[in-house]
Design an enzyme around this catalytic site. Structure first.
Site, PDB file in Angstrom:
ATOM      1  N   HIS A 173      36.507  38.172  48.497  1.00  0.00           N
ATOM      2  CA  HIS A 173      35.803  38.907  47.456  1.00  0.00           C
ATOM      3  C   HIS A 173      35.821  38.026  46.211  1.00  0.00           C
ATOM      4  O   HIS A 173      36.187  36.853  46.292  1.00  0.00           O
ATOM      5  CB  HIS A 173      36.532  40.257  47.290  1.00  0.00           C
ATOM      6  CG  HIS A 173      35.810  41.266  46.476  1.00  0.00           C
ATOM      7  ND1 HIS A 173      34.462  41.479  46.542  1.00  0.00           N
ATOM      8  CD2 HIS A 173      36.275  42.174  45.553  1.00  0.00           C
ATOM      9  CE1 HIS A 173      34.138  42.456  45.709  1.00  0.00           C
ATOM     10  NE2 HIS A 173      35.214  42.886  45.097  1.00  0.00           N
ATOM     11  N   HIS A 200      40.038  45.564  41.114  1.00  0.00           N
ATOM     12  CA  HIS A 200      38.814  45.990  40.443  1.00  0.00           C
ATOM     13  C   HIS A 200      38.964  47.461  40.093  1.00  0.00           C
ATOM     14  O   HIS A 200      39.612  48.233  40.816  1.00  0.00           O
ATOM     15  CB  HIS A 200      37.579  45.756  41.334  1.00  0.00           C
ATOM     16  CG  HIS A 200      37.062  44.348  41.246  1.00  0.00           C
ATOM     17  ND1 HIS A 200      36.259  43.778  42.206  1.00  0.00           N
ATOM     18  CD2 HIS A 200      37.241  43.398  40.281  1.00  0.00           C
ATOM     19  CE1 HIS A 200      35.968  42.531  41.842  1.00  0.00           C
ATOM     20  NE2 HIS A 200      36.552  42.279  40.685  1.00  0.00           N
ATOM     21  N   HIS A 247      31.452  52.478  50.590  1.00  0.00           N
ATOM     22  CA  HIS A 247      31.273  51.638  49.415  1.00  0.00           C
ATOM     23  C   HIS A 247      29.793  51.313  49.179  1.00  0.00           C
ATOM     24  O   HIS A 247      29.423  50.212  48.810  1.00  0.00           O
ATOM     25  CB  HIS A 247      32.102  50.338  49.560  1.00  0.00           C
ATOM     26  CG  HIS A 247      32.357  49.642  48.248  1.00  0.00           C
ATOM     27  ND1 HIS A 247      31.525  48.672  47.741  1.00  0.00           N
ATOM     28  CD2 HIS A 247      33.341  49.782  47.332  1.00  0.00           C
ATOM     29  CE1 HIS A 247      31.999  48.240  46.585  1.00  0.00           C
ATOM     30  NE2 HIS A 247      33.100  48.911  46.317  1.00  0.00           N
ATOM     31  N   ASP A 259      37.033  45.318  49.313  1.00  0.00           N
ATOM     32  CA  ASP A 259      35.677  44.796  49.365  1.00  0.00           C
ATOM     33  C   ASP A 259      35.715  43.396  49.977  1.00  0.00           C
ATOM     34  O   ASP A 259      36.662  42.664  49.734  1.00  0.00           O
ATOM     35  CB  ASP A 259      35.105  44.692  47.949  1.00  0.00           C
ATOM     36  CG  ASP A 259      35.050  46.045  47.240  1.00  0.00           C
ATOM     37  OD1 ASP A 259      35.293  47.072  47.876  1.00  0.00           O
ATOM     38  OD2 ASP A 259      34.797  46.052  46.028  1.00  0.00           O
ATOM     39  N   HIS A 286      42.570  45.375  45.909  1.00  0.00           N
ATOM     40  CA  HIS A 286      42.317  44.383  44.860  1.00  0.00           C
ATOM     41  C   HIS A 286      42.183  45.083  43.517  1.00  0.00           C
ATOM     42  O   HIS A 286      42.022  46.304  43.459  1.00  0.00           O
ATOM     43  CB  HIS A 286      41.074  43.545  45.179  1.00  0.00           C
ATOM     44  CG  HIS A 286      39.780  44.311  45.176  1.00  0.00           C
ATOM     45  ND1 HIS A 286      39.522  45.340  46.050  1.00  0.00           N
ATOM     46  CD2 HIS A 286      38.669  44.192  44.404  1.00  0.00           C
ATOM     47  CE1 HIS A 286      38.302  45.817  45.834  1.00  0.00           C
ATOM     48  NE2 HIS A 286      37.757  45.140  44.833  1.00  0.00           N
ATOM     49  N   ASP A 338      37.204  50.122  40.242  1.00  0.00           N
ATOM     50  CA  ASP A 338      36.827  51.219  41.146  1.00  0.00           C
ATOM     51  C   ASP A 338      37.787  51.378  42.323  1.00  0.00           C
ATOM     52  O   ASP A 338      37.598  52.260  43.162  1.00  0.00           O
ATOM     53  CB  ASP A 338      35.378  51.055  41.633  1.00  0.00           C
ATOM     54  CG  ASP A 338      35.127  49.733  42.329  1.00  0.00           C
ATOM     55  OD1 ASP A 338      35.704  48.710  41.913  1.00  0.00           O
ATOM     56  OD2 ASP A 338      34.353  49.714  43.308  1.00  0.00           O
ATOM     57  N   HIS A 339      38.823  50.543  42.383  1.00  0.00           N
ATOM     58  CA  HIS A 339      39.824  50.675  43.443  1.00  0.00           C
ATOM     59  C   HIS A 339      41.216  50.972  42.869  1.00  0.00           C
ATOM     60  O   HIS A 339      42.165  51.144  43.630  1.00  0.00           O
ATOM     61  CB  HIS A 339      39.899  49.387  44.282  1.00  0.00           C
ATOM     62  CG  HIS A 339      38.624  49.126  45.033  1.00  0.00           C
ATOM     63  ND1 HIS A 339      38.511  49.270  46.396  1.00  0.00           N
ATOM     64  CD2 HIS A 339      37.397  48.765  44.584  1.00  0.00           C
ATOM     65  CE1 HIS A 339      37.267  48.987  46.767  1.00  0.00           C
ATOM     66  NE2 HIS A 339      36.577  48.677  45.684  1.00  0.00           N
TER      67      HIS A 339
HETATM   68 ZN   LIG Z   1      35.647  44.845  44.151  1.00  0.00          ZN
END
Ligand SMILES: [Zn+2]
Length: 304
Positions: free
Chosen positions: A143, A65, A271, A213, A63, A67-68
């Protein structure tokens, strides 16, 4: 048998800490590296893990975001600088494509290789990637934005013939080949030797599922039933279950409950919220429900 190894490159959640890199994992099978999520600093983590970034054949982003995802642009720029010519496949939500195009056009003067962007289908369960050693399909996650997990599955192995069957019927090379093709053999005496009698499966194909997530999603269990290794996010302890629900994340206990429901063989947690400087209590909550659980720690290698 080519080993399957999973390397944890990053295991932390969005809030940075001095100790954890954001989400990224590398599954490597022979020379091929399959990258799953690509948080900031992933290329540095690959180098620390002695996995040359040039070996990455495909990147799977769950996804969009930060941090990914944020490590992807640096990785592409570096690969181009290092003279890569082999194409790089990227599987992600369709909204990444215009961002990727803009970043690459601005920062990478001459892209030496082809970026093959594949938008993820909206329906989970689809096979999105296959090569000669494995295939990848999607897992539904829930998520705050569209998110998909990934299941890596080894292709079914060709069956073997019981040596005693070969001996008993003095099978010719041609008859062995016929059985291996999945066809019964008509023997000289008129009897039929069936594949059921002659063939056996050496071992089950290997499998790995990545789920981050996500909220606890019982409906996803059928997509990962019985996998050898499941990575499931465990952002919070059970005491913060409401916060998990509000932010679209899971607790360690929920990850373990899911692993049990899906009959997976081994669970890997990660995570972790930055509030847990030591994730051991997360592990303790999980093992009470699913004993075969391990904490993801950076640069650890898990054999599958
Ligand atoms: Zn996320």
């Amino acid at each position: 048998m080519t080993p399957w190894n999973l390397v944890v490159l990053g295991s932390g959640s969005a809030k940075p800490t001095a100790f954890r890199s954001p989400s990224a994992q590398a599954l490597y099978v022979g020379r091929q590296v399959y990258l799953i999520d690509c948080g900031e600093g992933t290329q540095m983590q690959l180098c620390k893990a002695a996995l040359a970034p040039e070996r990455v054949v495909a990147v799977f982003i769950t996804h969009l975001h930060a941090d990914h995802t944020l490590g992807l642009f640096g990785l592409i720029a570096s690969l181009s600088m290092s003279g890569r010519t082999a194409p790089l496949a990227i599987y992600a939500h369709r909204d990444l494509q215009p961002i990727l195009d803009t970043m690459v056009a601005f920062f990478v003067v001459h892209l030496n290789f082809e970026l093959q962007f594949h938008p993820l289908p909206d329906t989970p369960g689809a096979t999105i990637y296959a090569d000669r050693q494995l295939s990848v399909s999607t897992i539904p996650l829930h998520h705050r934005i569209p998110t998909m997990g990934f299941k890596f599955e080894e292709h079914p192995l060709p069956p073997n013939i019981y040596p005693e069957v070969i001996e008993k019927y003095a099978l010719t090379r041609q008859e062995i080949a016929t059985l291996k093709r999945g066809e019964d053999v008509l023997l000289e005496n008129g009897d039929v030797l069936s594949t059921t009698e002659a063939l056996y499966q050496r071992r089950n194909p290997r499998s790995f599922a990545y789920m981050s997530d996500t909220l606890y999603t019982a409906a996803a269990a059928e997509y990962v039933e019985g996998v050898d290794l499941l990575y499931h996010e465990a952002t919070y302890m059970q005491a913060l279950i409401q916060l998990a629900k509000d932010t679209g994340h899971s607790t360690a206990q929920q990850a373990a409950t899911f692993a049990k429901l899906a009959h997976v063989k081994k669970l890997l947690l990660g995570h972790y919220s930055a509030r847990y400087t030591d994730p051991t209590p997360l592990l303790q909550e999980a093992v009470a429900i699913f004993p075969n659980t391990t904490l993801a720690r950076e640069l650890d290698v898990h054999k599958i």
